[in-house]
Design a protein around this motif. Structure first.
Motif, PDB file in Angstrom:
ATOM      1  N   PRO A 118       6.870   8.207  42.515  1.00 28.46           N
ATOM      2  CA  PRO A 118       7.225   7.815  41.155  1.00 28.46           C
ATOM      3  C   PRO A 118       8.735   7.648  40.993  1.00 28.46           C
ATOM      4  O   PRO A 118       9.518   8.120  41.812  1.00 28.46           O
ATOM      5  CB  PRO A 118       6.706   8.974  40.303  1.00 28.46           C
ATOM      6  N   ARG A 119       9.065   6.987  39.923  1.00 29.26           N
ATOM      7  CA  ARG A 119      10.466   6.758  39.567  1.00 29.26           C
ATOM      8  C   ARG A 119      11.171   8.115  39.452  1.00 29.26           C
ATOM      9  O   ARG A 119      10.624   9.050  38.895  1.00 29.26           O
ATOM     10  CB  ARG A 119      10.488   6.037  38.222  1.00 29.26           C
ATOM     11  N   PRO A 120      12.386   8.237  39.991  1.00 29.62           N
ATOM     12  CA  PRO A 120      13.056   9.541  39.943  1.00 29.62           C
ATOM     13  C   PRO A 120      13.439   9.945  38.513  1.00 29.62           C
ATOM     14  O   PRO A 120      13.624   9.109  37.639  1.00 29.62           O
ATOM     15  CB  PRO A 120      14.302   9.340  40.808  1.00 29.62           C
ATOM     16  N   LEU A 121      13.536  11.224  38.347  1.00 31.06           N
ATOM     17  CA  LEU A 121      13.939  11.803  37.075  1.00 31.06           C
ATOM     18  C   LEU A 121      15.424  11.528  36.839  1.00 31.06           C
ATOM     19  O   LEU A 121      16.235  11.689  37.739  1.00 31.06           O
ATOM     20  CB  LEU A 121      13.706  13.321  37.127  1.00 31.06           C
ATOM     21  N   VAL A 122      15.780  11.104  35.644  1.00 31.69           N
ATOM     22  CA  VAL A 122      17.178  10.901  35.283  1.00 31.69           C
ATOM     23  C   VAL A 122      17.678  12.191  34.655  1.00 31.69           C
ATOM     24  O   VAL A 122      17.118  12.667  33.660  1.00 31.69           O
ATOM     25  CB  VAL A 122      17.344   9.728  34.286  1.00 31.69           C
ATOM     26  N   ILE A 123      18.713  12.770  35.254  1.00 38.02           N
ATOM     27  CA  ILE A 123      19.325  13.989  34.731  1.00 38.02           C
ATOM     28  C   ILE A 123      20.749  13.653  34.322  1.00 38.02           C
ATOM     29  O   ILE A 123      21.555  13.244  35.154  1.00 38.02           O
ATOM     30  CB  ILE A 123      19.340  15.119  35.779  1.00 38.02           C
ATOM     31  N   LEU A 124      21.047  13.814  33.042  1.00 40.06           N
ATOM     32  CA  LEU A 124      22.405  13.601  32.539  1.00 40.06           C
ATOM     33  C   LEU A 124      23.044  14.968  32.330  1.00 40.06           C
ATOM     34  O   LEU A 124      22.483  15.816  31.635  1.00 40.06           O
ATOM     35  CB  LEU A 124      22.382  12.838  31.213  1.00 40.06           C
ATOM     36  N   ARG A 155      18.482  21.189  38.042  1.00 42.55           N
ATOM     37  CA  ARG A 155      17.097  21.260  37.547  1.00 42.55           C
ATOM     38  C   ARG A 155      16.792  22.600  36.898  1.00 42.55           C
ATOM     39  O   ARG A 155      16.006  22.680  35.953  1.00 42.55           O
ATOM     40  CB  ARG A 155      16.118  20.971  38.668  1.00 42.55           C
ATOM     41  N   MET A 156      17.397  23.658  37.412  1.00 44.20           N
ATOM     42  CA  MET A 156      17.166  24.988  36.836  1.00 44.20           C
ATOM     43  C   MET A 156      17.633  25.060  35.384  1.00 44.20           C
ATOM     44  O   MET A 156      17.081  25.813  34.587  1.00 44.20           O
ATOM     45  CB  MET A 156      17.889  26.058  37.665  1.00 44.20           C
ATOM     46  N   PHE A 157      18.630  24.273  35.036  1.00 45.18           N
ATOM     47  CA  PHE A 157      19.195  24.316  33.689  1.00 45.18           C
ATOM     48  C   PHE A 157      18.871  23.067  32.867  1.00 45.18           C
ATOM     49  O   PHE A 157      19.419  22.881  31.791  1.00 45.18           O
ATOM     50  CB  PHE A 157      20.712  24.523  33.770  1.00 45.18           C
ATOM     51  N   SER A 158      17.983  22.228  33.361  1.00 53.83           N
ATOM     52  CA  SER A 158      17.683  20.981  32.660  1.00 53.83           C
ATOM     53  C   SER A 158      16.656  21.204  31.548  1.00 53.83           C
ATOM     54  O   SER A 158      15.857  22.134  31.599  1.00 53.83           O
ATOM     55  CB  SER A 158      17.177  19.925  33.644  1.00 53.83           C
ATOM     56  N   VAL A 173      21.416  18.411  30.991  1.00 51.19           N
ATOM     57  CA  VAL A 173      21.948  19.694  31.448  1.00 51.19           C
ATOM     58  C   VAL A 173      23.293  19.896  30.765  1.00 51.19           C
ATOM     59  O   VAL A 173      24.157  19.024  30.839  1.00 51.19           O
ATOM     60  CB  VAL A 173      22.155  19.722  32.983  1.00 51.19           C
ATOM     61  N   ASP A 174      23.422  21.021  30.099  1.00 50.62           N
ATOM     62  CA  ASP A 174      24.729  21.393  29.557  1.00 50.62           C
ATOM     63  C   ASP A 174      25.334  22.368  30.558  1.00 50.62           C
ATOM     64  O   ASP A 174      24.893  23.505  30.682  1.00 50.62           O
ATOM     65  CB  ASP A 174      24.597  22.040  28.183  1.00 50.62           C
ATOM     66  N   TYR A 205      26.911   1.402  24.416  1.00 50.68           N
ATOM     67  CA  TYR A 205      25.702   2.217  24.534  1.00 50.68           C
ATOM     68  C   TYR A 205      24.624   1.458  25.311  1.00 50.68           C
ATOM     69  O   TYR A 205      23.992   2.014  26.209  1.00 50.68           O
ATOM     70  CB  TYR A 205      25.198   2.624  23.151  1.00 50.68           C
ATOM     71  N   GLN A 206      24.417   0.195  24.986  1.00 50.36           N
ATOM     72  CA  GLN A 206      23.395  -0.590  25.678  1.00 50.36           C
ATOM     73  C   GLN A 206      23.740  -0.752  27.156  1.00 50.36           C
ATOM     74  O   GLN A 206      22.868  -0.652  28.027  1.00 50.36           O
ATOM     75  CB  GLN A 206      23.209  -1.962  25.021  1.00 50.36           C
ATOM     76  N   ARG A 207      25.005  -0.973  27.461  1.00 52.49           N
ATOM     77  CA  ARG A 207      25.435  -1.078  28.864  1.00 52.49           C
ATOM     78  C   ARG A 207      25.176   0.226  29.601  1.00 52.49           C
ATOM     79  O   ARG A 207      24.725   0.236  30.755  1.00 52.49           O
ATOM     80  CB  ARG A 207      26.915  -1.435  28.946  1.00 52.49           C
ATOM     81  N   PHE A 208      25.481   1.346  28.955  1.00 53.60           N
ATOM     82  CA  PHE A 208      25.251   2.648  29.568  1.00 53.60           C
ATOM     83  C   PHE A 208      23.762   2.859  29.835  1.00 53.60           C
ATOM     84  O   PHE A 208      23.377   3.251  30.937  1.00 53.60           O
ATOM     85  CB  PHE A 208      25.795   3.763  28.670  1.00 53.60           C
ATOM     86  N   CYS A 209      22.921   2.599  28.837  1.00 59.82           N
ATOM     87  CA  CYS A 209      21.474   2.763  29.010  1.00 59.82           C
ATOM     88  C   CYS A 209      20.956   1.872  30.127  1.00 59.82           C
ATOM     89  O   CYS A 209      20.175   2.320  30.970  1.00 59.82           O
ATOM     90  CB  CYS A 209      20.742   2.459  27.703  1.00 59.82           C
ATOM     91  N   ASP A 210      21.391   0.612  30.148  1.00 56.92           N
ATOM     92  CA  ASP A 210      20.968  -0.311  31.200  1.00 56.92           C
ATOM     93  C   ASP A 210      21.409   0.185  32.575  1.00 56.92           C
ATOM     94  O   ASP A 210      20.644   0.128  33.544  1.00 56.92           O
ATOM     95  CB  ASP A 210      21.532  -1.716  30.956  1.00 56.92           C
ATOM     96  N   TYR A 211      22.641   0.677  32.660  1.00 64.59           N
ATOM     97  CA  TYR A 211      23.178   1.187  33.923  1.00 64.59           C
ATOM     98  C   TYR A 211      22.332   2.356  34.437  1.00 64.59           C
ATOM     99  O   TYR A 211      21.903   2.369  35.592  1.00 64.59           O
ATOM    100  CB  TYR A 211      24.630   1.624  33.708  1.00 64.59           C
ATOM    101  N   VAL A 212      22.066   3.327  33.569  1.00 66.66           N
ATOM    102  CA  VAL A 212      21.297   4.506  33.973  1.00 66.66           C
ATOM    103  C   VAL A 212      19.880   4.113  34.367  1.00 66.66           C
ATOM    104  O   VAL A 212      19.361   4.543  35.405  1.00 66.66           O
ATOM    105  CB  VAL A 212      21.288   5.562  32.847  1.00 66.66           C
ATOM    106  N   GLU A 213      19.249   3.280  33.570  1.00 64.66           N
ATOM    107  CA  GLU A 213      17.882   2.860  33.863  1.00 64.66           C
ATOM    108  C   GLU A 213      17.803   2.042  35.152  1.00 64.66           C
ATOM    109  O   GLU A 213      16.861   2.195  35.933  1.00 64.66           O
ATOM    110  CB  GLU A 213      17.308   2.077  32.689  1.00 64.66           C
TER     111      GLU A 213
END
Length: 174
Positions: free
Chosen positions: A48-54, A152-155, A87-88, A14-22
């Motif tokens: 500004p820093r870009p929006l993270v969309i998962l 973005r429409m479904f985020s 986004v689902d 989990y920490q590796r994933f968070c670090d990777y995304v950030e």
């Protein structure tokens, strides 16, 4: 089971994933300058820093609650998850799929209906990511606009605290 035993514990993964995304978001760059090939282009960090969309398929009902449950069970910090947008893609396919001729909402069916790039083994992390990307790109191309606009429409920003309360009330978390 054997693969899981060889991998890191949940907290580490989990920490590796968070670090990777950030890190991806923190290191996003924008090119400056013209398209003149003789002059070197300069880049700077995006501000500004870009929006993270998962994005994930059926994440609202499965992946997101599962991830939060594991974070709670292992005492992981979930604060970073509040900065991300989700986004689902199942919701996206339910809304748009019939309009563009998709008849099945399962990811593997969607791959079969939209992809010409071969088979993706089901329920394998990297293959599912590649399959979902192919489906999202197919849908965006069918609608005539970029995939990021469709996402973005479904985020949405989930209510992390309400989700934690709901999950904490389940007996399986304790």
């Amino acid at each position: 089971a054997q693969e899981i035993m060889q991998g890191p514990c949940f907290s580490t993964a989990y920490q590796r994933f968070c670090d990777y995304v950030e890190n991806i978001a923190d290191m996003a760059v924008v090119e400056d300058g013209s398209s003149d090939d003789d002059e070197p282009r300069t880049c700077h960090l995006r501000d500004p820093r870009p929006l993270v969309i998962l994005a994930g398929h059926n994440t609202t009902a499965f992946d997101f609650p599962f991830l939060l449950s594991e974070c709670l069970r292992h005492g992981c910090n979930i604060g970073v998850m509040e900065r991300w947008v989700y986004v689902d893609t199942l919701d996206m396919v339910r809304a748009i799929g019939p309009v563009i001729g998709l008849s099945c909402f399962k990811l593997q069916c969607l791959v079969a209906e939209t992809s010409t790039r071969g088979e993706f083994p089901a329920h394998r992390a990297l293959s599912d990511c590649q399959a979902l990307r192919a489906v999202v790109y197919h849908m965006s191309e069918s609608l005539g606009f970029p995939a990021i606009r469709l996402l973005r429409m479904f985020s949405y920003y989930p209510d992390i605290h309400a989700s934690v309360v709901n999950i904490s009330s389940l007996s399986i978390v304790s």
